[in-house]
Write a protein that holds these residues in place. Structure first.
Motif, mmCIF file in Angstrom:
data_model
loop_
_atom_site.group_PDB
_atom_site.id
_atom_site.type_symbol
_atom_site.label_atom_id
_atom_site.label_comp_id
_atom_site.label_asym_id
_atom_site.label_seq_id
_atom_site.Cartn_x
_atom_site.Cartn_y
_atom_site.Cartn_z
ATOM 1 N N ARG A 103 0.834 -1.208 0.000
ATOM 2 C CA ARG A 103 0.000 0.000 0.000
ATOM 3 C C ARG A 103 0.867 1.255 0.000
ATOM 4 N NH1 ARG A 103 -2.841 -2.883 4.293
ATOM 5 N NH2 ARG A 103 -4.601 -4.021 3.405
ATOM 6 N N GLU A 104 1.902 1.251 0.842
ATOM 7 C CA GLU A 104 2.779 2.422 0.926
ATOM 8 C C GLU A 104 3.547 2.629 -0.373
ATOM 9 O OE1 GLU A 104 5.224 1.849 4.339
ATOM 10 O OE2 GLU A 104 3.620 2.336 5.765
ATOM 11 N N ALA A 105 3.995 1.527 -0.968
ATOM 12 C CA ALA A 105 4.751 1.635 -2.225
ATOM 13 C C ALA A 105 3.866 2.192 -3.337
ATOM 14 C CB ALA A 105 5.309 0.270 -2.617
ATOM 15 N N LEU A 106 2.658 1.666 -3.466
ATOM 16 C CA LEU A 106 1.753 2.162 -4.503
ATOM 17 C C LEU A 106 1.364 3.616 -4.255
ATOM 18 C CD1 LEU A 106 -0.405 -1.020 -4.993
ATOM 19 C CD2 LEU A 106 0.668 0.265 -6.854
ATOM 20 N N ALA A 107 1.166 3.967 -2.988
ATOM 21 C CA ALA A 107 0.799 5.346 -2.654
ATOM 22 C C ALA A 107 1.891 6.322 -3.079
ATOM 23 C CB ALA A 107 0.530 5.472 -1.161
ATOM 24 N N GLU A 108 3.143 5.872 -3.011
ATOM 25 C CA GLU A 108 4.251 6.740 -3.411
ATOM 26 C C GLU A 108 4.172 7.094 -4.896
ATOM 27 O OE1 GLU A 108 9.099 6.402 -3.379
ATOM 28 O OE2 GLU A 108 7.999 5.937 -1.547
ATOM 29 N N PHE A 109 3.528 6.206 -5.679
ATOM 30 C CA PHE A 109 3.379 6.453 -7.107
ATOM 31 C C PHE A 109 1.971 6.947 -7.448
ATOM 32 C CE2 PHE A 109 6.830 3.401 -6.762
ATOM 33 C CZ PHE A 109 7.782 3.930 -7.629
ATOM 34 N N GLY A 110 1.213 7.281 -6.397
ATOM 35 C CA GLY A 110 -0.126 7.798 -6.622
ATOM 36 C C GLY A 110 -1.182 6.736 -6.824
ATOM 37 N N GLY A 111 -0.856 5.489 -6.481
ATOM 38 C CA GLY A 111 -1.804 4.393 -6.665
ATOM 39 C C GLY A 111 -2.359 3.882 -5.355
ATOM 40 N N ARG A 150 1.745 -7.625 -11.722
ATOM 41 C CA ARG A 150 0.297 -7.860 -11.668
ATOM 42 C C ARG A 150 -0.446 -6.625 -11.152
ATOM 43 N NH1 ARG A 150 -2.356 -12.737 -10.556
ATOM 44 N NH2 ARG A 150 -0.595 -13.731 -11.631
ATOM 45 N N LEU A 151 0.093 -6.008 -10.105
ATOM 46 C CA LEU A 151 -0.565 -4.828 -9.529
ATOM 47 C C LEU A 151 -0.547 -3.652 -10.493
ATOM 48 C CD1 LEU A 151 0.740 -5.032 -5.853
ATOM 49 C CD2 LEU A 151 -1.567 -5.544 -6.668
ATOM 50 N N VAL A 152 0.564 -3.478 -11.197
ATOM 51 C CA VAL A 152 0.652 -2.388 -12.178
ATOM 52 C C VAL A 152 -0.343 -2.625 -13.308
ATOM 53 C CG1 VAL A 152 2.121 -1.426 -13.987
ATOM 54 C CG2 VAL A 152 3.020 -1.708 -11.673
ATOM 55 N N GLU A 153 -0.418 -3.851 -13.756
ATOM 56 C CA GLU A 153 -1.341 -4.196 -14.837
ATOM 57 C C GLU A 153 -2.784 -3.892 -14.444
ATOM 58 O OE1 GLU A 153 -2.889 -8.381 -16.677
ATOM 59 O OE2 GLU A 153 -0.716 -8.112 -16.564
ATOM 60 N N ASP A 154 -3.114 -4.144 -13.167
ATOM 61 C CA ASP A 154 -4.489 -3.967 -12.706
ATOM 62 C C ASP A 154 -4.817 -2.536 -12.275
ATOM 63 O OD1 ASP A 154 -4.858 -6.641 -13.145
ATOM 64 O OD2 ASP A 154 -4.645 -7.240 -11.050
ATOM 65 N N SER A 155 -3.771 -1.726 -12.042
ATOM 66 C CA SER A 155 -4.056 -0.394 -11.497
ATOM 67 C C SER A 155 -3.607 0.749 -12.418
ATOM 68 C CB SER A 155 -3.418 -0.226 -10.113
ATOM 69 O OG SER A 155 -2.010 -0.407 -10.181
ATOM 70 N N ASP A 156 -2.276 0.825 -12.655
ATOM 71 C CA ASP A 156 -1.755 1.958 -13.422
ATOM 72 C C ASP A 156 -0.567 1.518 -14.265
ATOM 73 O OD1 ASP A 156 -0.802 4.294 -14.463
ATOM 74 O OD2 ASP A 156 -0.646 5.354 -12.550
ATOM 75 N N PRO A 157 -0.788 1.243 -15.540
ATOM 76 C CA PRO A 157 0.301 0.780 -16.416
ATOM 77 C C PRO A 157 1.458 1.767 -16.534
ATOM 78 C CG PRO A 157 -1.838 0.402 -17.426
ATOM 79 C CD PRO A 157 -2.075 1.280 -16.239
ATOM 80 N N ALA A 158 1.258 2.995 -16.081
ATOM 81 C CA ALA A 158 2.326 3.989 -16.177
ATOM 82 C C ALA A 158 3.405 3.790 -15.124
ATOM 83 C CB ALA A 158 1.743 5.391 -16.058
ATOM 84 N N ILE A 159 3.088 3.047 -14.075
ATOM 85 C CA ILE A 159 4.063 2.784 -13.014
ATOM 86 C C ILE A 159 5.069 1.742 -13.486
ATOM 87 C CG2 ILE A 159 4.365 1.930 -10.648
ATOM 88 C CD1 ILE A 159 1.517 2.841 -10.052
ATOM 89 N N PRO A 210 7.083 -1.450 -12.899
ATOM 90 C CA PRO A 210 7.060 -2.574 -11.960
ATOM 91 C C PRO A 210 8.363 -2.705 -11.172
ATOM 92 C CG PRO A 210 6.129 -3.238 -14.052
ATOM 93 C CD PRO A 210 6.728 -1.876 -14.265
ATOM 94 N N GLY A 211 9.486 -2.451 -11.843
ATOM 95 C CA GLY A 211 10.772 -2.558 -11.153
ATOM 96 C C GLY A 211 10.913 -1.547 -10.040
ATOM 97 N N GLU A 212 10.486 -0.308 -10.300
ATOM 98 C CA GLU A 212 10.562 0.725 -9.272
ATOM 99 C C GLU A 212 9.590 0.435 -8.134
ATOM 100 O OE1 GLU A 212 9.979 4.521 -11.056
ATOM 101 O OE2 GLU A 212 11.781 4.399 -12.299
ATOM 102 N N LEU A 213 8.408 -0.038 -8.486
ATOM 103 C CA LEU A 213 7.416 -0.380 -7.460
ATOM 104 C C LEU A 213 7.932 -1.510 -6.571
ATOM 105 C CD1 LEU A 213 4.580 -0.086 -6.248
ATOM 106 C CD2 LEU A 213 3.777 -1.751 -7.958
ATOM 107 N N ALA A 214 8.514 -2.542 -7.182
ATOM 108 C CA ALA A 214 9.044 -3.671 -6.424
ATOM 109 C C ALA A 214 10.166 -3.230 -5.480
ATOM 110 C CB ALA A 214 9.552 -4.748 -7.376
ATOM 111 N N ALA A 215 11.012 -2.331 -5.959
ATOM 112 C CA ALA A 215 12.132 -1.853 -5.132
ATOM 113 C C ALA A 215 11.625 -1.088 -3.913
ATOM 114 C CB ALA A 215 13.062 -0.979 -5.969
#
Length: 218
Positions: free
Chosen positions: A27-35, A56-65, A67-72
């Motif tokens: 949740r915190e990671a996605l929030a950092e990217f506005g998701g 999977r989360l990027v595909e379902d929420s915001d393809p602009a994020i 995935p590598g940065e979100l995972a990190a």
């Protein structure tokens, strides 16, 4: 001659109570990217690697994020609370009890440091024969491959190895590579479909030698 059997414990959700730690980190990671993300989506990624989950989360929420940065970012958030991870109820006792009869492996789709630190902290180093993590996988290898490696290190035929797994994705992986699988329903409120598992338990107190023998009998 007694038939050799072995047990593989998935780490997160089986040996450690990690749901809230992982969920909060995502949740915190996605929030950092506005998701944002709902629990239902997080349940669906249980048992996937961090990168697979991020994709999977990027595909379902915001393809602009990315995935590598979100995972990190997720890993960074999760590691900040890793020292607070607590054992699942009866987990330590179950491993100690069963290790008297069966070789034990612990597997995790994350790096080994957290797993090894936990094993040492709760006094299970002498009870666990094999520890495998993403650090032990070659490029492109998956959780399926990790389970195959675990079977090889345990020197036990796959059909005589029981995987204890809390996620549907993990159950599917175990069955796919020929292991017997006992589903541990550590998420009773999530209604996870464990129908393809060889057996299902609601508590690690139910994990007794007789059950191991039963699921590996065929």
């Amino acid at each position: 001659m007694a038939v050799k059997r072995a047990i593989v414990f998935d780490f997160y959700g089986v040996l450690v109570d990690s749901w809230e730690h992982h969920a909060t980190a995502w949740r915190e990671a996605l929030a950092e990217f506005g998701g944002s993300v709902e629990d239902e989506a997080l349940v669906k990624i249980l048992g996937l690697s961090t990168m697979q989950s991020a994709e999977r989360l990027v595909e379902d929420s915001d393809p602009a994020i990315s995935p590598g940065e979100l995972a990190a970012v997720k890993d960074e958030r999760f590691r900040a609370t890793a020292s607070e991870l607590k054992p699942m109820a009866s987990a330590v006792e179950a491993v100690k009890r069963l290790s008297e009869l069966f070789p034990i492996a612990v597997v995790s789709q994350h790096e080994d440091g957290i797993v090894s630190e936990f094993i040492d902290r709760v006094g299970l180093r002498d009870n666990v024969s094999v520890v495998l993590s993403t650090a032990d996988l070659g490029e492109g290898e998956t959780f399926d491959d990790m389970l195959v490696h675990a079977a090889a290190e345990l020197t036990t035929p796959p059909e005589r190895i029981v995987l204890i797994e809390d996620s549907r994705n993990g159950v599917i992986s175990g069955k796919r590579v020929g292991l017997k699988v006992i589903a541990f329903d550590s998420h009773p409120n999530f209604n996870v479909d464990y129908s393809i598992a060889d057996a299902q338990i609601g508590s690690l107190d139910e994990l007794v030698p007789e059950l191991i023998a039963q699921v590996t009998a065929a």
